[in-house]
Design a protein around this motif. Structure first.
Motif, PDB file in Angstrom:
ATOM      1  N   GLY A   1       0.820  -1.215   0.000  1.00 27.75           N
ATOM      2  CA  GLY A   1       0.000   0.000   0.000  1.00 27.75           C
ATOM      3  C   GLY A   1       0.843   1.248   0.000  1.00 27.75           C
ATOM      4  O   GLY A   1       1.288   1.727  -1.039  1.00 27.75           O
ATOM      5  N   VAL A   2       1.086   1.790   1.183  1.00 27.88           N
ATOM      6  CA  VAL A   2       1.843   3.047   1.276  1.00 27.88           C
ATOM      7  C   VAL A   2       3.287   2.863   0.814  1.00 27.88           C
ATOM      8  O   VAL A   2       3.947   3.838   0.433  1.00 27.88           O
TER       9      VAL A   2
ATOM     10  N   THR B   1       3.165   4.679  -7.405  1.00 31.86           N
ATOM     11  CA  THR B   1       3.024   3.675  -8.456  1.00 31.86           C
ATOM     12  C   THR B   1       1.656   2.994  -8.433  1.00 31.86           C
ATOM     13  O   THR B   1       1.335   2.270  -9.377  1.00 31.86           O
ATOM     14  N   THR B   2       0.890   3.188  -7.384  1.00 32.74           N
ATOM     15  CA  THR B   2      -0.455   2.635  -7.308  1.00 32.74           C
ATOM     16  C   THR B   2      -1.452   3.760  -7.067  1.00 32.74           C
ATOM     17  O   THR B   2      -1.106   4.794  -6.487  1.00 32.74           O
TER      18      THR B   2
ATOM     19  N   VAL C   1      -3.275   4.130   0.221  1.00 35.02           N
ATOM     20  CA  VAL C   1      -3.887   4.076   1.555  1.00 35.02           C
ATOM     21  C   VAL C   1      -5.000   3.036   1.572  1.00 35.02           C
ATOM     22  O   VAL C   1      -5.140   2.257   2.532  1.00 35.02           O
ATOM     23  N   GLY C   2      -5.804   2.995   0.520  1.00 31.12           N
ATOM     24  CA  GLY C   2      -6.870   2.008   0.444  1.00 31.12           C
ATOM     25  C   GLY C   2      -6.337   0.587   0.426  1.00 31.12           C
ATOM     26  O   GLY C   2      -6.934  -0.320   1.027  1.00 31.12           O
ATOM     27  N   THR C   3      -5.215   0.361  -0.247  1.00 35.58           N
ATOM     28  CA  THR C   3      -4.620  -0.980  -0.276  1.00 35.58           C
ATOM     29  C   THR C   3      -4.161  -1.407   1.109  1.00 35.58           C
ATOM     30  O   THR C   3      -4.359  -2.565   1.518  1.00 35.58           O
TER      31      THR C   3
ATOM     32  N   THR D   1     -10.842   6.517   1.213  1.00 39.73           N
ATOM     33  CA  THR D   1      -9.374   6.491   1.231  1.00 39.73           C
ATOM     34  C   THR D   1      -8.757   7.098  -0.027  1.00 39.73           C
ATOM     35  O   THR D   1      -7.605   7.546   0.012  1.00 39.73           O
ATOM     36  N   GLN D   2      -9.507   7.123  -1.123  1.00 38.18           N
ATOM     37  CA  GLN D   2      -8.940   7.645  -2.361  1.00 38.18           C
ATOM     38  C   GLN D   2      -8.538   9.119  -2.270  1.00 38.18           C
ATOM     39  O   GLN D   2      -7.442   9.491  -2.712  1.00 38.18           O
ATOM     40  N   PRO D   3      -9.364  10.010  -1.705  1.00 37.23           N
ATOM     41  CA  PRO D   3      -8.909  11.410  -1.576  1.00 37.23           C
ATOM     42  C   PRO D   3      -7.667  11.557  -0.708  1.00 37.23           C
ATOM     43  O   PRO D   3      -6.819  12.418  -0.967  1.00 37.23           O
ATOM     44  N   VAL D   4      -7.553  10.724   0.314  1.00 36.11           N
ATOM     45  CA  VAL D   4      -6.346  10.781   1.154  1.00 36.11           C
ATOM     46  C   VAL D   4      -5.125  10.392   0.333  1.00 36.11           C
ATOM     47  O   VAL D   4      -4.068  11.039   0.400  1.00 36.11           O
TER      48      VAL D   4
END
Length: 471
Positions: free
Chosen positions: A125-126, A131-132, A136-138, A210-213
């Motif tokens: 994730g982080v 690259t992703t 944060v969501g992951t 989590t996407q906006p973060v």
């Protein structure tokens, strides 16, 4: 059966046997023709340098799937607990059922799954910021696997508790059996709950939170790494500092290898691997200032991955894809309607030669102006020209002595005395003394080409002030 019939049967079997090999060859040839090839090659092999689950990098050109991992603190600790649990499970305690030590060993070994799941949640994730799309969501979605993996620990404890109610400790069975059953049920609930939690955290509503973060932190993290690399490159300190960190990290890795080899057991070797992983993290810290060294592609996320570890992703070496330190931040700000080049001036500053003046001074002659035009020529030329005024360079005090001579001549002419006659001569001894002093100063500072010596005026003055006869 007659002899003729036996001979006929033998001939028939011989004929079938002689036709078997050609028929097999024809069948194989037909099969290869149907497959479109004339040769049979071995199936591709997959090399896995990590452990645990997770998707790795796929090389579609050669048909080889390669999974790469990173040894960090969490993954090294996971391997240590796994081997430690195996060692515990192989032990026996007199008076206790082997089920007890086996359960305890399984509980300890199962913590490795929890540590690996946590490492993957962070690194996938982080640790892949930039690259992703939603790092944060992951990471948040990976917490479900962390919770589910704890079921193995609880199940091991259930086995150990159940073993306490057998053998010599059979009287404890009324207590241990229900407790073991409860722990087993809890283990199943954790397993199912982890899966449910993972699905919930990976759902669209949570990902929309989590996407906006992720969108906010991605350009900041990427830009920060590129800025530190730019400072290291432009100042000329990046490569030397990265080399120092690489030497320190190599020393730690070497020490870890020596520790592992000295113990001669799996747990000791794992402890050496743990020390070596810290050395790798120190080495990868050089990517913060040297884009062409280890961990140069994504320095900050790569450092996170290096520290925690991962079973399926690795640390990418430099250089980074973007050389503009404010490129990611500019793209993010431009998407908000702030223009196509919101930080153009700063980007130009750091993207070009922000420390060119400093590096040229330190790399060349930082005191060149002082040494070349000052000390090598006439270092006090400005001072002497100011003191000398219109006088020659060999007599820098000519203006001062001339001024004093003018003052003394004015005094002796009676300007201070007021009238003609004796009143103007009241200061004659003083003016004569001052005149002799200024004459001595002028002679000392002037050219020595005149008659006498440069100290004639001074000796005359001293001669006038001292008694004529010392006898």
């Amino acid at each position: 059966m007659s002899t003729q019939r036996l001979f006929s049967l033998h001939a028939t079997c011989a004929t079938v046997s002689s036709l078997r090999a050609p028929l097999i060859a024809v069948a194989v040839a037909g099969l290869l023709a149907a497959c479109g090839g004339s040769t049979v090659s071995a199936p591709p092999t997959a090399s896995n340098t990590g452990s645990g689950s997770g998707s790795g990098s796929t090389n579609t050109g050669s048909g080889t799937t390669t999974k790469t991992g990173t040894t960090g603190v969490a993954t090294a600790a996971a391997q240590t607990t796994n081997d430690l649990g195996t060692a515990i499970a192989s032990q026996t305690i007199p008076g206790l059922s082997p089920q007890v030590t086996q359960g305890l060993g399984n509980a300890v070994s199962s913590t490795s799954s929890t540590l690996n799941s946590l490492a993957d949640a962070v690194s996938n994730g982080v640790g892949q910021t930039g690259t992703t799309a939603n790092p944060v969501g992951t990471t948040v979605a990976g917490l479900g696997s962390v919770v589910g993996s704890t079921s193995g620990v609880v199940q091991g404890l259930s086995t150990a508790v159940g073993g306490l109610g057998s053998g010599r400790l059979a009287p404890l069975a009324p207590l241990t059996t229900p407790l073991a059953s409860t722990l087993s049920t809890a283990a199943g609930a954790l397993n199912a709950g982890g899966a449910t939690l993972g699905n919930a955290l990976g759902s669209v509503p949570v990902q929309q939170i989590t996407q906006p973060v992720s969108t906010a932190i991605t350009p900041i993290v990427t830009t920060a790494g590129l800025v530190t690399q730019t400072v290291g490159t432009q100042s000329g300190l990046g490569a030397p500092l990265g080399g120092v960190l690489a030497k320190v990290g190599g020393a730690l890795s070497s020490a870890g290898s020596k520790v592992g080899n000295a113990t001669h057991n799996p747990v000791g070797a794992d402890l050496g691997t743990l020390v070596g992983s810290l050395g790798n993290t120190v080495t990868n810290a050089g990517g913060l200032v040297n884009p062409n060294g280890p961990n140069g592609a994504m320095p900050i996320p790569g450092l996170i991955t290096s520290l925690v570890g991962a079973t399926s992703v690795g640390v990418a070496n430099g250089p980074p894809a973007s050389s503009n330190p404010f490129g990611p931040l500019q793209s993010s700000l431009a998407s908000l309607g702030l223009g196509s080049n919101p930080v153009g001036s700063l980007s130009t500053l750091l993207g070009g030669t922000p420390l060119a003046g400093l590096t040229s001074a330190l790399g060349g002659t930082p005191l060149g102006s002082l040494t070349s035009s000052g000390l090598s020529g006439s270092p006090l030329s400005s001072l002497t020209s100011a003191l000398g005024g219109s006088g020659s360079a060999s007599n820098p005090l000519s203006t001062l002595t001339g001024a004093l001579s003018g003052v003394t001549s004015g005094v002796t002419s009676g300007s201070l005395g007021g009238g003609a006659g004796g009143s103007g001569q009241a200061l004659a001894p003083v003016t004569a003394l001052v005149g002799q002093l200024t004459g001595a100063l002028g002679s000392a500072a002037g050219s020595t080409s005149g008659s006498g010596t440069a100290t004639n005026g001074l000796t005359t003055l001293l001669g006038g002030l001292t008694p004529a006869n010392h006898k």
